[in-house]
Write a protein that holds these residues in place. Sequence first.
Motif, PDB file in Angstrom:
ATOM      1  N   CYS A 194      -2.370   1.683 -46.446  1.00  0.00           N
ATOM      2  CA  CYS A 194      -2.842   1.866 -45.059  1.00  0.00           C
ATOM      3  C   CYS A 194      -2.872   3.343 -44.706  1.00  0.00           C
ATOM      4  CB  CYS A 194      -1.950   1.098 -44.088  1.00  0.00           C
ATOM      5  SG  CYS A 194      -2.184  -0.694 -44.113  1.00  0.00           S
ATOM      6  N   MET A 195      -1.829   4.087 -45.119  1.00  0.00           N
ATOM      7  CA  MET A 195      -1.826   5.539 -44.885  1.00  0.00           C
ATOM      8  C   MET A 195      -3.002   6.189 -45.608  1.00  0.00           C
ATOM      9  SD  MET A 195       2.008   7.122 -44.600  1.00  0.00           S
ATOM     10  CE  MET A 195       2.736   6.584 -46.129  1.00  0.00           C
ATOM     11  N   ALA A 196      -3.250   5.759 -46.841  1.00  0.00           N
ATOM     12  CA  ALA A 196      -4.342   6.324 -47.628  1.00  0.00           C
ATOM     13  C   ALA A 196      -5.683   6.069 -46.957  1.00  0.00           C
ATOM     14  CB  ALA A 196      -4.328   5.732 -49.036  1.00  0.00           C
ATOM     15  N   MET A 197      -5.897   4.841 -46.503  1.00  0.00           N
ATOM     16  CA  MET A 197      -7.182   4.511 -45.880  1.00  0.00           C
ATOM     17  C   MET A 197      -7.339   5.218 -44.538  1.00  0.00           C
ATOM     18  SD  MET A 197      -9.032   0.884 -45.272  1.00  0.00           S
ATOM     19  CE  MET A 197     -10.453   0.736 -44.196  1.00  0.00           C
ATOM     20  N   ALA A 198      -6.254   5.312 -43.771  1.00  0.00           N
ATOM     21  CA  ALA A 198      -6.334   6.004 -42.481  1.00  0.00           C
ATOM     22  C   ALA A 198      -6.718   7.467 -42.686  1.00  0.00           C
ATOM     23  CB  ALA A 198      -5.005   5.890 -41.743  1.00  0.00           C
ATOM     24  N   ALA A 199      -6.121   8.106 -43.698  1.00  0.00           N
ATOM     25  CA  ALA A 199      -6.467   9.500 -43.986  1.00  0.00           C
ATOM     26  C   ALA A 199      -7.919   9.628 -44.425  1.00  0.00           C
ATOM     27  CB  ALA A 199      -5.533  10.052 -45.068  1.00  0.00           C
TER      28      ALA A 199
ATOM     29  N   GLY B 144      -5.743  18.557 -35.336  1.00  0.00           N
ATOM     30  CA  GLY B 144      -6.252  17.391 -34.617  1.00  0.00           C
ATOM     31  C   GLY B 144      -5.433  16.145 -34.907  1.00  0.00           C
ATOM     32  N   ILE B 145      -5.588  15.148 -34.043  1.00  0.00           N
ATOM     33  CA  ILE B 145      -4.907  13.856 -34.198  1.00  0.00           C
ATOM     34  C   ILE B 145      -5.934  12.750 -33.986  1.00  0.00           C
ATOM     35  CG2 ILE B 145      -3.180  12.282 -33.239  1.00  0.00           C
ATOM     36  CD1 ILE B 145      -1.511  14.694 -32.486  1.00  0.00           C
ATOM     37  N   MET B 146      -5.879  11.730 -34.823  1.00  0.00           N
ATOM     38  CA  MET B 146      -6.794  10.595 -34.692  1.00  0.00           C
ATOM     39  C   MET B 146      -5.991   9.301 -34.722  1.00  0.00           C
ATOM     40  SD  MET B 146     -10.228   9.791 -36.939  1.00  0.00           S
ATOM     41  CE  MET B 146     -10.987  11.300 -36.318  1.00  0.00           C
ATOM     42  N   GLU B 147      -6.258   8.428 -33.763  1.00  0.00           N
ATOM     43  CA  GLU B 147      -5.609   7.118 -33.703  1.00  0.00           C
ATOM     44  C   GLU B 147      -6.583   6.074 -34.249  1.00  0.00           C
ATOM     45  OE1 GLU B 147      -2.539   6.615 -32.630  1.00  0.00           O
ATOM     46  OE2 GLU B 147      -2.060   8.487 -31.582  1.00  0.00           O
ATOM     47  N   LEU B 148      -6.101   5.237 -35.160  1.00  0.00           N
ATOM     48  CA  LEU B 148      -6.931   4.227 -35.805  1.00  0.00           C
ATOM     49  C   LEU B 148      -6.200   2.891 -35.823  1.00  0.00           C
ATOM     50  CD1 LEU B 148      -7.850   6.326 -38.960  1.00  0.00           C
ATOM     51  CD2 LEU B 148      -9.433   5.802 -37.123  1.00  0.00           C
ATOM     52  N   SER B 149      -6.968   1.807 -35.874  1.00  0.00           N
ATOM     53  CA  SER B 149      -6.405   0.480 -36.085  1.00  0.00           C
ATOM     54  C   SER B 149      -7.087  -0.138 -37.294  1.00  0.00           C
ATOM     55  CB  SER B 149      -6.619  -0.415 -34.855  1.00  0.00           C
ATOM     56  OG  SER B 149      -5.853   0.041 -33.763  1.00  0.00           O
ATOM     57  N   LEU B 150      -6.288  -0.633 -38.217  1.00  0.00           N
ATOM     58  CA  LEU B 150      -6.823  -1.190 -39.456  1.00  0.00           C
ATOM     59  C   LEU B 150      -6.584  -2.689 -39.540  1.00  0.00           C
ATOM     60  CD1 LEU B 150      -5.652   1.429 -42.124  1.00  0.00           C
ATOM     61  CD2 LEU B 150      -7.799   1.375 -40.836  1.00  0.00           C
ATOM     62  N   GLU B 151      -7.589  -3.372 -40.050  1.00  0.00           N
ATOM     63  CA  GLU B 151      -7.425  -4.757 -40.476  1.00  0.00           C
ATOM     64  C   GLU B 151      -6.909  -4.700 -41.910  1.00  0.00           C
ATOM     65  OE1 GLU B 151     -10.729  -7.506 -39.274  1.00  0.00           O
ATOM     66  OE2 GLU B 151     -10.949  -7.645 -41.448  1.00  0.00           O
ATOM     67  N   SER B 152      -5.899  -5.498 -42.237  1.00  0.00           N
ATOM     68  CA  SER B 152      -5.313  -5.400 -43.571  1.00  0.00           C
ATOM     69  C   SER B 152      -4.931  -6.762 -44.118  1.00  0.00           C
ATOM     70  CB  SER B 152      -4.064  -4.506 -43.527  1.00  0.00           C
ATOM     71  OG  SER B 152      -3.394  -4.518 -44.772  1.00  0.00           O
TER      72      SER B 152
ATOM     73  N   HIS C 293      -2.133  -9.184 -37.773  1.00  0.00           N
ATOM     74  CA  HIS C 293      -2.414  -8.301 -36.650  1.00  0.00           C
ATOM     75  C   HIS C 293      -2.995  -6.976 -37.132  1.00  0.00           C
ATOM     76  CE1 HIS C 293      -0.115 -11.150 -34.269  1.00  0.00           C
ATOM     77  NE2 HIS C 293       0.885 -11.028 -35.126  1.00  0.00           N
ATOM     78  N   LEU C 294      -3.716  -6.296 -36.249  1.00  0.00           N
ATOM     79  CA  LEU C 294      -4.204  -4.960 -36.571  1.00  0.00           C
ATOM     80  C   LEU C 294      -3.034  -4.015 -36.788  1.00  0.00           C
ATOM     81  CD1 LEU C 294      -7.228  -4.519 -34.113  1.00  0.00           C
ATOM     82  CD2 LEU C 294      -7.260  -5.225 -36.510  1.00  0.00           C
ATOM     83  N   VAL C 295      -3.230  -3.067 -37.683  1.00  0.00           N
ATOM     84  CA  VAL C 295      -2.179  -2.118 -38.038  1.00  0.00           C
ATOM     85  C   VAL C 295      -2.499  -0.770 -37.400  1.00  0.00           C
ATOM     86  CG1 VAL C 295      -0.977  -0.972 -39.932  1.00  0.00           C
ATOM     87  CG2 VAL C 295      -1.837  -3.322 -40.231  1.00  0.00           C
ATOM     88  N   PRO C 296      -1.714  -0.338 -36.387  1.00  0.00           N
ATOM     89  CA  PRO C 296      -1.965   0.951 -35.745  1.00  0.00           C
ATOM     90  C   PRO C 296      -1.577   2.111 -36.669  1.00  0.00           C
ATOM     91  CG  PRO C 296      -0.697  -0.515 -34.314  1.00  0.00           C
ATOM     92  CD  PRO C 296      -0.667  -1.098 -35.694  1.00  0.00           C
ATOM     93  N   CYS C 297      -2.443   3.109 -36.756  1.00  0.00           N
ATOM     94  CA  CYS C 297      -2.195   4.287 -37.585  1.00  0.00           C
ATOM     95  C   CYS C 297      -2.518   5.543 -36.781  1.00  0.00           C
ATOM     96  CB  CYS C 297      -3.061   4.275 -38.847  1.00  0.00           C
ATOM     97  SG  CYS C 297      -2.903   2.806 -39.878  1.00  0.00           S
ATOM     98  N   ARG C 298      -1.758   6.591 -37.038  1.00  0.00           N
ATOM     99  CA  ARG C 298      -2.039   7.894 -36.427  1.00  0.00           C
ATOM    100  C   ARG C 298      -2.098   8.936 -37.530  1.00  0.00           C
ATOM    101  NH1 ARG C 298       2.581   9.722 -32.858  1.00  0.00           N
ATOM    102  NH2 ARG C 298       3.363  10.604 -34.816  1.00  0.00           N
ATOM    103  N   VAL C 299      -3.188   9.695 -37.556  1.00  0.00           N
ATOM    104  CA  VAL C 299      -3.380  10.718 -38.582  1.00  0.00           C
ATOM    105  C   VAL C 299      -3.441  12.083 -37.907  1.00  0.00           C
ATOM    106  CG1 VAL C 299      -4.799  11.494 -40.512  1.00  0.00           C
ATOM    107  CG2 VAL C 299      -4.737   9.066 -39.918  1.00  0.00           C
ATOM    108  N   SER C 300      -2.667  13.026 -38.433  1.00  0.00           N
ATOM    109  CA  SER C 300      -2.740  14.407 -37.965  1.00  0.00           C
ATOM    110  C   SER C 300      -3.000  15.313 -39.159  1.00  0.00           C
ATOM    111  CB  SER C 300      -1.437  14.815 -37.257  1.00  0.00           C
ATOM    112  OG  SER C 300      -0.327  14.673 -38.121  1.00  0.00           O
TER     113      SER C 300
END
Length: 294
Positions: free
Chosen positions: A74-79, A91-99, A104-111
């Motif tokens: 999930c970290m890899a895909m969010a990045a 920058g910071i990006m907020e994402l939600s992933l289906e996994s 449930h959707l998986v909340p991710c934050r990438v900086s």
Amino acid sequence: MKQEIDFVKVSPTQNMTILVTTSHPRNDYIPIASRLMSYDSVHAEQVGFICRPTKQGAHGSLQMAGGEFCGNACMAMAAYLAIENGLQTSGIMELSLESSGSEHLVPCRVSKVNETYFCRVTMPLPGKVEQKSVYYEGEDLSIAIVRYESFFHIVIEVESFSLGWREKAEGLARLLGITPGTNLIGVLLFEPQSSRMNPLIYLPELDSMVWEKGCGSGTASIGSYLSWKRKAAVACDIAQPGGTIFVSAEYSEQGITSLAIEGAVGIVALGKAFIESGGSGRDANSHEISAMLS
């Protein structure tokens, strides 16, 4: 006839992860993953497939080859998605992933800091954490079982990551692999004095057993175990062969109420792989394990 596979290879804490970006039938996931992970191909510890999301609010869908949930993937895909969407330094990006492995959707934050991406993933909560004493290979072992919907992790506190412990972990993982409805078994050797973990991950469907350099889901399970054991919130770095992953867990009278991991992610390679059709296998063993987990 060779098949073209578009992929990106990502390193979350050296837990080398291949994300397949081309579309393939689900029945092909296991043979494709088996070939891509091999030494004479792209070579990695795990493979996920990027798919079109079906849930509202999802920025992408990640389906692991074995149907498991994987925090590091999930970290890899969010990045990867953050890079594709042009995330800038600071920058910071907020994402939600289906996994796979999560309803449930998986909340991710990438900086992004300089050229490094840091990802925070809100992890699924374990259904139960419990301590067990099991008889294995002529001795009593004290283990903690961290149970999720479709997989579980075994935590074993050790004084060192000796060859003997590694061999015990591998044998235990294969025995646990016959447990019905389980697509992933993790055996996590943990040194509490140094907060070091050595994670073994076994995927029965792929017959893949890997001592991973870093394990996001395993880190979350260590955080869950420590929070359950102390009956308190925890926030700490868990050292692993490939680096450290930060875990935080909140605790109340009802148990663990929130769980998150955070670590650094790097893009290693982007390109095409050429493979032929393959297969996968698995072996079964005794029914002894059912008593161990009941």
